[in-house]
Design a protein around this motif. Structure first.
Motif, PDB file in Angstrom:
ATOM      1  N   LYS A 100      27.461  58.345  51.313  1.00 40.22           N
ATOM      2  CA  LYS A 100      28.546  57.976  52.229  1.00 40.22           C
ATOM      3  C   LYS A 100      29.760  58.857  51.954  1.00 40.22           C
ATOM      4  N   ALA A 101      30.436  59.248  53.030  1.00 46.06           N
ATOM      5  CA  ALA A 101      31.658  60.035  52.876  1.00 46.06           C
ATOM      6  C   ALA A 101      32.561  59.746  54.068  1.00 46.06           C
ATOM      7  N   LYS A 102      33.863  59.969  53.872  1.00 44.29           N
ATOM      8  CA  LYS A 102      34.831  59.760  54.954  1.00 44.29           C
ATOM      9  C   LYS A 102      35.092  61.100  55.630  1.00 44.29           C
ATOM     10  N   VAL A 103      34.980  61.126  56.950  1.00 44.35           N
ATOM     11  CA  VAL A 103      35.209  62.362  57.695  1.00 44.35           C
ATOM     12  C   VAL A 103      36.701  62.689  57.656  1.00 44.35           C
ATOM     13  N   SER A 104      37.036  63.972  57.431  1.00 48.92           N
ATOM     14  CA  SER A 104      38.448  64.336  57.264  1.00 48.92           C
ATOM     15  C   SER A 104      39.145  64.667  58.579  1.00 48.92           C
ATOM     16  N   SER A 105      38.394  64.725  59.680  1.00 48.14           N
ATOM     17  CA  SER A 105      39.026  65.002  60.977  1.00 48.14           C
ATOM     18  C   SER A 105      38.188  64.360  62.077  1.00 48.14           C
ATOM     19  N   ASN A 106      38.758  64.237  63.267  1.00 50.03           N
ATOM     20  CA  ASN A 106      37.967  63.751  64.403  1.00 50.03           C
ATOM     21  C   ASN A 106      36.870  64.760  64.726  1.00 50.03           C
TER      22      ASN A 106
ATOM     23  N   ALA B  55      38.762  60.651  62.229  1.00 50.33           N
ATOM     24  CA  ALA B  55      39.170  60.931  60.849  1.00 50.33           C
ATOM     25  C   ALA B  55      39.230  59.615  60.081  1.00 50.33           C
ATOM     26  N   GLY B  56      38.604  59.591  58.893  1.00 50.73           N
ATOM     27  CA  GLY B  56      38.616  58.381  58.081  1.00 50.73           C
ATOM     28  C   GLY B  56      37.395  57.512  58.267  1.00 50.73           C
ATOM     29  N   ASP B  57      36.635  57.727  59.346  1.00 54.55           N
ATOM     30  CA  ASP B  57      35.383  56.979  59.517  1.00 54.55           C
ATOM     31  C   ASP B  57      34.392  57.352  58.412  1.00 54.55           C
ATOM     32  N   THR B  58      33.570  56.379  58.024  1.00 57.54           N
ATOM     33  CA  THR B  58      32.542  56.647  57.008  1.00 57.54           C
ATOM     34  C   THR B  58      31.250  57.080  57.694  1.00 57.54           C
ATOM     35  N   VAL B  59      30.659  58.143  57.192  1.00 58.03           N
ATOM     36  CA  VAL B  59      29.389  58.635  57.749  1.00 58.03           C
ATOM     37  C   VAL B  59      28.381  58.765  56.608  1.00 58.03           C
ATOM     38  N   GLU B  60      27.104  58.818  56.992  1.00 60.06           N
ATOM     39  CA  GLU B  60      26.030  58.985  56.008  1.00 60.06           C
ATOM     40  C   GLU B  60      25.593  60.441  56.043  1.00 60.06           C
TER      41      GLU B  60
END
Lengths: 406, 406
Positions: free
Chosen positions: A339-345, A396-401
């Motif tokens: 899991k990681a948080k996306v840094s931009s849209n 930005a800030g959403d968590t993705v796999e």
């Protein structure tokens, strides 16, 4: 290529999975060479490991009841009845009340004893007497028979990619021949008049072949065998001959054939001609990755896959379609994601699954954009995440796999 | 073994790192076999990739200024001046104002053009005229010269373990011979009167050899060569002979020698005798893993490591000490960890680094306890986390960094 006729990745994979002849066959591998192979059957233990009660310490095997009152101030005196010597039969050592036997780490705990007391709580008086300054519970410092592996236990399950410690578990249980899947044998064909070998300086309008290197390397990393890699001009006869030849000795034939409409149509037509079951998928709803073609030849049990020319698309589609098919058929689970948080849209493609390359920086995933044909962003990326067909991008800030590239 | 004299894992690794002769040497590997190898030098590009302006679409190369007014209602008419054929020289195609040239995906954009308009916005009238219904920005759908890889760019850095896409990047840049580190050659020696081969039914007091299988498999997974694996009884002369022989053909000699005090002392004495620089570390402050011994022979450039007999300890110490030494020396970064929340309180060992096996369940790490000598919990585990010397355990819900076993 009509968007109405394209498949999702999953539909394309399922069509291939229904081609029974592609099911991997099994063989037995010698234990010392089995690491990295995928187990074809569940493995049960036919024995108890350890086969005898084993000491976890250097110490004295005792009857715990004898030491009920033992302590620093008033040690209990026991008679030393001998010593367990690893590798020898200890069944003749007797352990009547009030006695003890020296046992090294890993040694067999003699019948009659029910615990081991560490040497640091013991003091020898002469050869035959021992002062013990600590009480022990029944079973203390003793591994029971079958406590590691019990007879009838499943040791390892079908679909497991064998790791070094799994080889150790099989060794412990005496399993020296391991049923594993035979990896697919793959031929990789790059087509294109413009392609030259990497050892060549490209002339005007020419470009070095990339995809046959990435796809062959990715195949080998998965354990597949490479039958051959070939580079062929855009000549229908020459490509057809290569496809026919590959049917004789390959389970999978990968054609990396450029992304222009003319080349896609030619690749599809030639796969359709080589495969007696014809083209199964002509285009997938993925970005990048749309110009993907699959086919199946039942007579020779050969699977065909035409990959997009775009290196990022070719690699990701190969993983998501063919390598995940292999994983499904061999019973392995999903690939691990982090899991990681996306840094931009990041926008998604309407109606299509979108693959987004990312670089991980701590817990953040930074989107990396590889324009068509570019390879260096794929090297820069640590992996990719997926946006589903109906997903309107991520913020930005959403968590993705993230699917990590190793 | 005196706790005051033991090293931390880091101290033990640093002592080995200072033995200059163990530094891996380099060689050149052929590109198609270089995946998985570790790059020995930074690689710079000597070229621009792409070497010409490349179209990302099937479309028409245009001068964007000609299409300023183009739209659905009032298309702009252009003269078709020809077609770019991939793999051929397009330098003779002229692009004066008001003209266009067909370019397939990946094709060279002719001089004079500054953008490509997709075919779906174009309609041909006869062979020589094209109606274009959309304006384009300068550079649209064109990959510029050197946009993927610019001349002088660092392509890939020293210490990188080459992945399939990195092989693709090297292919694109024409680098067909790759400087990589020569993997260490390892001999694995299991000692113990009680050990039998896995193909044997153990007699009373006997046990099958596990560690030589796990350590050899782990070595191979890292890319090391295995010179040989041997199983030798607890006979000082026989073990000494094996250590002497291994100096001649091995970079690393691993002795897995049981965890009883007598065996530890014998292993240390024999390593001290075989290694001209003697024993460097005698015991490490780790749980499990205390009975670890290292030594170095300068004359033959051979590193010795005596591992604990406990399979979990042997594998973890081998990773943390020897494999991380290899990673440090070859310039690779730290191993990747994943964060997880511990599902229960876990105690640490006072004054020692503690390795805790865990199984991952979603975001949770469940502690798994392998009592001395047990191997199946190591197979069950997905990896382990570390509690530092001065850390008083972790509480349920705490986040830990898990070293994952692949």
């Amino acid at each position: 290529m009509d968007l109405l006729k394209v498949d999702t990745i999953k539909e394309a994979r399922n069509k291939l999975a229904r081609c029974a002849g592609i099911m991997p066959v099994t063989e037995y591998a010698e234990l010392s060479g089995a690491a990295g192979r995928v187990l074809a059957f569940d493995i049960y233990s036919e024995e108890n490991i350890p086969p005898y009660r084993r000491s976890t310490m250097d110490g004295y095997a005792v009857r715990s009841g004898d030491l009920g009152a033992a302590g620093d101030m008033i040690p209990t005196m026991l008679k030393v009845r001998g010593e367990v010597v690893p590798g020898t039969d200890s069944s003749l050592l007797t352990m009547e009340a009030g006695s003890c036997v020296y046992v090294p780490t890993g040694g067999e705990v003699p019948a009659g004893a029910d615990a081991v007391v560490m040497t640091e709580y013991c003091e020898a008086f002469g050869d035959s007497m021992l002062a013990v300054s600590r009480a022990v519970s029944p079973g203390e410092n003793v591994v029971q028979i079958g406590e590691d592996i019990a007879e009838g236990d499943i040791l390892l399950s079908k679909g497991r990619k064998l790791r070094p410690q799994d080889i150790g578990t099989l060794a412990a249980a005496g399993i020296i021949s391991v049923p594993v899947f035979v990896p697919w044998k793959v031929t990789v064909i790059s087509t294109g008049d413009e392609l030259v070998s990497p050892d060549t300086a490209p002339g005007p309008g020419q470009i070095r072949d990339i995809n046959s290197y990435t796809i062959a390397s990715r195949s080998k990393a998965e354990g597949f065998g490479i039958v051959r890699t070939e580079r062929i001009p855009d000549n229908a006869g020459a490509i057809s001959s290569a496809l026919e030849a590959a049917k004789a000795d390959s389970d999978v034939v990968v054609v990396s054939g450029g992304s222009s409409q003319g080349k896609k149509d030619m690749t599809a037509a030639l796969i359709g001609k080589a495969a007696d079951r014809g083209v199964l998928t002509h285009g997938i709803a993925a970005k990048p990755g749309k110009p993907t073609i699959t086919g199946y030849d039942e007579a020779s049990r050969t699977l065909f896959i035409g990959l997009p020319g775009h290196p990022a698309a070719a690699l990701i589609v190969y993983e998501q379609l063919l390598i995940d098919l292999w994983r499904n058929l061999t019973g392995r689970g999903q690939r691990r994601t982090v899991k990681a948080k996306v840094s931009s849209n990041v926008p998604s493609a309407a109606g299509r699954m979108t693959f987004q390359l990312v670089k991980l920086k701590g817990d953040e995933a930074e989107a990396i954009f590889a324009r068509s044909g570019m390879i260096s962003p794929v090297s820069e990326a640590d992996g990719y995440f997926i946006m589903r067909e109906n997903q309107e991008g991520v913020r930005a800030g959403d968590t993705v796999e993230v699917f990590l590239w190793e």
